[in-house]
Every structure is written in structure tokens, then in C-alpha cells.
Write a protein that holds these residues in place. Structure first.
Motif, PDB file in Angstrom:
ATOM      1  N   GLY A 289     -22.605  93.851 -37.908  1.00 58.71           N
ATOM      2  CA  GLY A 289     -22.738  92.758 -38.871  1.00 58.71           C
ATOM      3  C   GLY A 289     -21.922  91.564 -38.443  1.00 58.71           C
ATOM      4  O   GLY A 289     -21.215  91.609 -37.419  1.00 58.71           O
ATOM      5  N   GLY A 290     -22.027  90.499 -39.215  1.00 61.37           N
ATOM      6  CA  GLY A 290     -21.339  89.266 -38.864  1.00 61.37           C
ATOM      7  C   GLY A 290     -19.849  89.475 -38.697  1.00 61.37           C
ATOM      8  O   GLY A 290     -19.225  88.962 -37.758  1.00 61.37           O
ATOM      9  N   THR A 291     -19.269  90.225 -39.609  1.00 62.99           N
ATOM     10  CA  THR A 291     -17.818  90.429 -39.544  1.00 62.99           C
ATOM     11  C   THR A 291     -17.433  91.126 -38.248  1.00 62.99           C
ATOM     12  O   THR A 291     -16.464  90.732 -37.586  1.00 62.99           O
TER      13      THR A 291
ATOM     14  N   CYS B  68     -23.767  83.149 -37.856  1.00 64.08           N
ATOM     15  CA  CYS B  68     -24.167  84.406 -38.497  1.00 64.08           C
ATOM     16  C   CYS B  68     -25.323  84.155 -39.455  1.00 64.08           C
ATOM     17  O   CYS B  68     -26.307  84.874 -39.467  1.00 64.08           O
ATOM     18  N   VAL B  69     -25.201  83.099 -40.252  1.00 69.28           N
ATOM     19  CA  VAL B  69     -26.254  82.853 -41.229  1.00 69.28           C
ATOM     20  C   VAL B  69     -27.356  81.959 -40.637  1.00 69.28           C
ATOM     21  O   VAL B  69     -28.513  82.050 -41.044  1.00 69.28           O
TER      22      VAL B  69
ATOM     23  N   LYS C   5     -29.530  88.994 -41.420  1.00 67.46           N
ATOM     24  CA  LYS C   5     -29.717  87.884 -42.375  1.00 67.46           C
ATOM     25  C   LYS C   5     -31.121  87.315 -42.114  1.00 67.46           C
ATOM     26  O   LYS C   5     -32.106  87.966 -42.425  1.00 67.46           O
TER      27      LYS C   5
ATOM     28  N   ASP D  34     -26.506  86.770 -37.014  1.00 69.05           N
ATOM     29  CA  ASP D  34     -26.837  88.028 -37.693  1.00 69.05           C
ATOM     30  C   ASP D  34     -28.339  88.298 -37.755  1.00 69.05           C
ATOM     31  O   ASP D  34     -29.100  87.499 -38.306  1.00 69.05           O
TER      32      ASP D  34
ATOM     33  N   PRO E 254     -24.876  77.273 -39.913  1.00 65.87           N
ATOM     34  CA  PRO E 254     -24.034  76.411 -40.717  1.00 65.87           C
ATOM     35  C   PRO E 254     -22.910  77.233 -41.329  1.00 65.87           C
ATOM     36  O   PRO E 254     -22.904  78.454 -41.239  1.00 65.87           O
TER      37      PRO E 254
ATOM     38  N   ILE F 129     -17.533  88.736 -35.382  1.00 63.49           N
ATOM     39  CA  ILE F 129     -16.395  87.813 -35.430  1.00 63.49           C
ATOM     40  C   ILE F 129     -15.104  88.526 -35.023  1.00 63.49           C
ATOM     41  O   ILE F 129     -14.283  87.993 -34.267  1.00 63.49           O
TER      42      ILE F 129
ATOM     43  N   ASP G 134     -20.012  80.110 -35.111  1.00 64.17           N
ATOM     44  CA  ASP G 134     -20.427  81.155 -36.046  1.00 64.17           C
ATOM     45  C   ASP G 134     -21.776  80.776 -36.636  1.00 64.17           C
ATOM     46  O   ASP G 134     -21.869  79.975 -37.564  1.00 64.17           O
TER      47      ASP G 134
ATOM     48  N   HIS H  34     -15.873  81.233 -42.351  1.00 64.61           N
ATOM     49  CA  HIS H  34     -16.038  82.463 -43.130  1.00 64.61           C
ATOM     50  C   HIS H  34     -14.752  83.305 -43.108  1.00 64.61           C
ATOM     51  O   HIS H  34     -14.064  83.366 -42.074  1.00 64.61           O
TER      52      HIS H  34
HETATM   53  C1  LIG Z   1     -21.283  81.952 -41.800  1.00 64.39           C
HETATM   54  C2  LIG Z   1     -21.032  83.416 -41.954  1.00 64.39           C
HETATM   55  N1  LIG Z   1     -20.257  84.062 -41.076  1.00 64.39           N
HETATM   56  C3  LIG Z   1     -20.003  85.370 -41.169  1.00 64.39           C
HETATM   57  C4  LIG Z   1     -20.515  86.127 -42.198  1.00 64.39           C
HETATM   58  C5  LIG Z   1     -20.161  87.587 -42.300  1.00 64.39           C
HETATM   59  O1  LIG Z   1     -21.278  88.387 -42.149  1.00 64.39           O
HETATM   60  P1  LIG Z   1     -21.322  89.901 -42.664  1.00 64.39           P
HETATM   61  O2  LIG Z   1     -21.236  89.842 -44.160  1.00 64.39           O
HETATM   62  O3  LIG Z   1     -22.621  90.394 -42.138  1.00 64.39           O
HETATM   63  O4  LIG Z   1     -20.171  90.641 -42.098  1.00 64.39           O
HETATM   64  C6  LIG Z   1     -21.333  85.501 -43.156  1.00 64.39           C
HETATM   65  C7  LIG Z   1     -21.893  86.251 -44.275  1.00 64.39           C
HETATM   66  O5  LIG Z   1     -22.471  85.707 -45.175  1.00 64.39           O
HETATM   67  C8  LIG Z   1     -21.601  84.110 -43.024  1.00 64.39           C
HETATM   68  O6  LIG Z   1     -22.360  83.464 -43.919  1.00 64.39           O
END
Ligand SMILES: Cc1ncc(COP(=O)(O)O)c(C=O)c1O
Length: 431
Positions: free
Chosen positions: A95-97, A200-201, A235, A232, A171, A100, A198, A125
Motif C-alpha cells: 500500500g501507499g504507506t 499514491c492517489v 486506489k 497506489d 496530488p 513511502i 508521492d 501524507h
Molecule cells: C497522497 C497519499 N499518499 C499516501 C497515502 C497512503 O496510502 P495507504 O493508505 O494505501 O497506505 C495516501 C492515502 O490516501 C495518499 O492519499
């Protein structure tokens, strides 16, 4: 509770699981934002079936699961080409986290600095705060301009001998604006620093919005200073949950992401991500999603999301509320007594994402929201009327909590500090 003494039948267990979901949020019908990205029943079935094919596969050993390694490679290659990189490398994460976390750990290790600092926008984030907390990196947060995008000149000023890299969003989550990545990329090159974007979204929606002819600032590997991108799949890739990508411009950059332990009696252990065992299901499901949608499918999904976000913005403005800037299909708006309005919307069955600084309501608009625009606007009008008619409601409202779905009255939340919130959330795990 104990494991049942006698095992139950598969039908019984599955029926139980289905029944348990009855009280969960109804994400299939567009009343939930940001938690689930739904591209229709047929797509959902495919994602589930692909996930099931690889539910037991483990990418901890890519030699044993060669096909899974190949799926990961192809995901990276497809994303790299979508984001205009030649020879882009990377890994799938959960996932995004996790993307990162891996990026921050790798930036720290490549710098080998004593007091490592990352210069980041204030709107970054919280996964970066988490990474900084875990890995002993300090975040130097830089203010955003009135247009909510980070100020590159302020970033330049924040750079010191301790700086190990820069971060920007494409963004950012709160308002959906893209930071000025071309300027930040130039700054990164001038200072000889790596830059993480980043996305992710945005990674799997901004390219389609651009192809549809919408104005999207350049943010990807076309910007020479960009070193790495998080994007991601779970997403706007409309994959199943548990799939993101961390992409690097070159192998020399990715190298710092690999963790190796050589003295383990079980053998030399090398791992590119935070996880040890790497579940195959999400990787297969993400690959299946990209294959099944194709460019034409994603363009159609992006068009639906963009049209829905435009219609929502127009309708929200017409109600006298202030819509904040956005370069994506994220819609956020502000106004008087907003959290009381949010509560009235929730009473009508909407799951509302609340934000603060400034106080705003947040909508991650996806293709699945095309069908609810009129209903949302009608309910917002009614919620607004209720709050304006009853001054006692205006004093109430539930606080903005992101992540853990705890609910706090705004009056209480304003008095709480981090440590109290930690205790409160921990209590959710009480037996
Ligand atoms: C810009 C951005 N970065 C990172 C994340 C983290 O992603 P995740 O919730 O999949 O770990 C999000 C989640 O909404 C995000 O919007």
C-alpha cells in the motif's frame, strides 16, 4: 472466544462472513469516499478471482514463484511507461504507506547522514511522519501558498547540510492539488538531492486526465529531477486492496531499498520491502485489473470521475460553500458550521471525510460516484438548511479523524493532544 473445537463447513463459514458484513459501510453504491475504489460488479469479480488464484503464493522467494515475480515486473513496466520513464525499476508493496516507508528508509540509507532531514510540504501524507518516526528521520515541513501548493522557494530555504532529499505530492490528499514538481525537480538537481513524488492517489488517474485533455501539471519521470514515485494500484488502479508501487528511475536508486541479513542460520536473507512474506493475491489482482481495464477502460473511468467531480464542484458552489483548488478528481469544500453539516450528511447515510486547517469536507471522487452526484447535492442542500435553521446544531459536530475511524465530538477533540488520542485509539484494541 476460542477456535471452534470442531471445524465448520465451508458454506457455514462463508455464510457467517457474509452476514457479518451487513453492518459495514455500503461502499458499492457511492456513499463512501476514499476508502474503496469500485469499478463495477464485473471488475470486482475479476479482481477477486485473480486474487484467489494467487492467495497462497509468496513473493518472499521469487525463484519459487517465478510467475509472480514476472507479474510484479510487468506491473512496474506498465506503470513506468504510463509515467513516462525509460528503464524504470521498482517493487510492489502492500500500500501507499509501505511504498513511502521503503522510500524514506532508502533515502536515509543512500545519504548515510548523521541527522537526516527530508524537506516536505506541510500537506504531505502522514505516512511520511510515520516513516520519519520509525527511521529516525526529521521532517522539515514547508508551508503551502494560498493556492495550497508548496512554495519551492520556501523549500529551497529549508535545505541544509542535513537534507537527504525532497518530497512533493501529485496530488496531495487533502485538496487534490499537485505541487510545482518541475520547479522542485530543478531545485533537487541544483542541490544534488533526490526527489520523491508521492503519487499514491494520483499515479493511476492523473495520466488519464491528461490524456483526456484536462490541464494537469507535469509531475512524473518527465521531470528530470524526479528520483522515485509512489503510486497506489489499490486506489485509482481499481485493484484489490493491498497493492502499491514504489518506482525508481534507475537500479542504482533502487539498490538502497534492499535489506540484507547475512548471518541468519536459516540462510542469507534479502528483502526489498517492509514485509517478509509478500502475499501473491494483491499482485495478481492488480495485474488483472490493469489488463482487464486497459487504456480504454481507465480513460472511461477517469472521464466519469472527472465529470462527477466537476458537477459536484458546481453544485457545491451554488449552495454558497467554498470549493478549494484541485488538479484532480478530489473535491474539498469549506464553509460555516461545516462539521455540523457533515453530521447531518452522515445522518442521511453518507460517509463523510472531515479535515482541518482549514476545516473542510473531502470527497475522493471516483467513477463509482458518477451515479450519486444529484443525490449528494440534494442531501447537502437539506443538511445545510437544517443547520442554518437550528443554531444549536451549529455548536456541535464530529471532529476530523483520518485513518482510525474513531468519532470524537469536536469540543473534546480540540482539547486533546497526540498522547490522549493514542490512549483513546489503543482502547479500541481492548479485549
Ligand atoms: C497522497 C497519499 N499518499 C499516501 C497515502 C497512503 O496510502 P495507504 O493508505 O494505501 O497506505 C495516501 C492515502 O490516501 C495518499 O492519499
Amino acid at each position: 472466544m476460542k477456535i471452534p473445537t470442531k471445524g465448520r463447513t465451508a458454506e457455514d463459514v462463508l455464510a457467517d462472513l457474509r452476514a457479518r458484513q451487513a453492518g459495514d459501510t455500503d461502499w458499492r453504491h457511492g456513499r463512501v469516499f476514499s476508502l474503496v475504489y469500485h469499478a463495477g460488479a464485473e471488475h470486482e469479480q475479476l479482481v477477486k478471482a485473480a486474487h484467489a488464484e494467487y492467495a497462497s503464493a509468496n513473493l518472499l522467494n521469487p525463484m519459487a514463484f517465478k510467475s509472480l515475480k514476472q507479474l510484479e515486473k510487468e506491473l512496474v513496466a506498465m506503470a513506468g511507461s504510463l509515467m513516462h520513464g525509460a528503464g524504470v525499476v521498482g517493487t510492489v508493496t502492500s500500500g501507499g504507506t509501505e511504498s513511502i516507508l521503503c522510500a524514506v528508509a532508502a533515502y536515509r540509507d543512500r545519504a548515510r547522514a548523521w541527522w537526516p532531514e527530508l524537506v516536505v510540504p506541510r500537506t504531505i501524507h502522514p505516512a511520511f511522519d510515520k516513516a520519519a518516526h520509525y527511521f529516525g528521520v526529521r521532517l522539515k515541513k514547508v508551508d503551502v501558498r494560498d493556492d495550497l501548493r508548496v512554495d519551492p522557494r520556501a523549500m529551497a530555504k529549508a535545505i541544509s547540510r542535513r537534507t537527504i532529499g525532497l518530497v512533493a505530492s501529485a496530488p496531495q490528499y487533502p485538496h487534490g492539488v499537485v505541487d510545482p514538481i518541475e520547479e522542485i525537480g530543478a531545485l533537487a538537481q541544483k542541490k544534488g538531492l533526490p526527489l520523491h513524488v508521492d503519487a499514491c492517489v494520483g499515479g493511476f488517474v492523473l495520466p488519464w486526465l491528461e490524456k483526456l485533455g484536462r490541464r494537469v501539471p507535469v509531475w512524473d519521470f518527465r521531470v528530470p529531477g524526479v528520483t522515485s514515485i509512489s503510486a497506489d494500484l489499490h486506489k485509482f488502479g481499481y485493484a484489490g486492496k493491498g497493492a502499491s508501487l514504489l518506482l525508481w528511475r534507475s537500479l542504482a536508486d533502487l539498490k538502497h531499498q534492499i535489506f540484507v541479513a547475512t548471518d541468519f542460520p536459516g540462510g542469507i536473507y534479502a528483502s526489498p520491502t517492509m514485509l517478509g512474506t509478500r502475499p501473491g493475491g494483491p499482485i495478481a489482482a492488480a495485474w488483472a485489473a490493469l489488463q482487464a481495464q486497459g487504456e480504454d477502460g481507465y480513460l472511461a473511468l477517469a472521464r466519469q470521475a472527472a465529470d462527477a467531480s466537476d458537477a459536484l464542484r458546481t453544485g457545491i458552489r451554488a449552495l454558497g460553500l467554498r470549493v478549494l483548488p484541485s488538479d484532480s478528481t478530489i473535491v474539498s469544500y469549506t464553509g460555516r458550521d461545516l462539521f455540523a453539516i457533515a453530521d447531518r450528511l452522515e445522518a442521511r447515510g453518507w460517509s463523510v471525510d472531515r479535515m482541518h486547517r482549514p476545516e473542510a469536507i473531502h470527497l475522493t471522487v471516483t467513477a463509482n460516484h458518477a451515479a450519486i452526484v444529484d443525490e449528494y447535492l440534494a442531501d447537502l442542500r437539506a443538511a445545510l438548511a437544517e443547520v442554518r435553521a437550528d443554531p444549536t446544531l451549529a455548536k456541535q459536530g464530529t471532529a476530523p479523524m483520518y485513518g482510525m475511524a474513531a468519532k470524537l465530538p469536536i469540543i473534546v477533540a480540540r482539547r486533546l493532544v497526540g498522547a490522549n488520542v493514542r490512549k483513546l485509539i489503543a482502547e479500541m484494541y481492548a479485549p
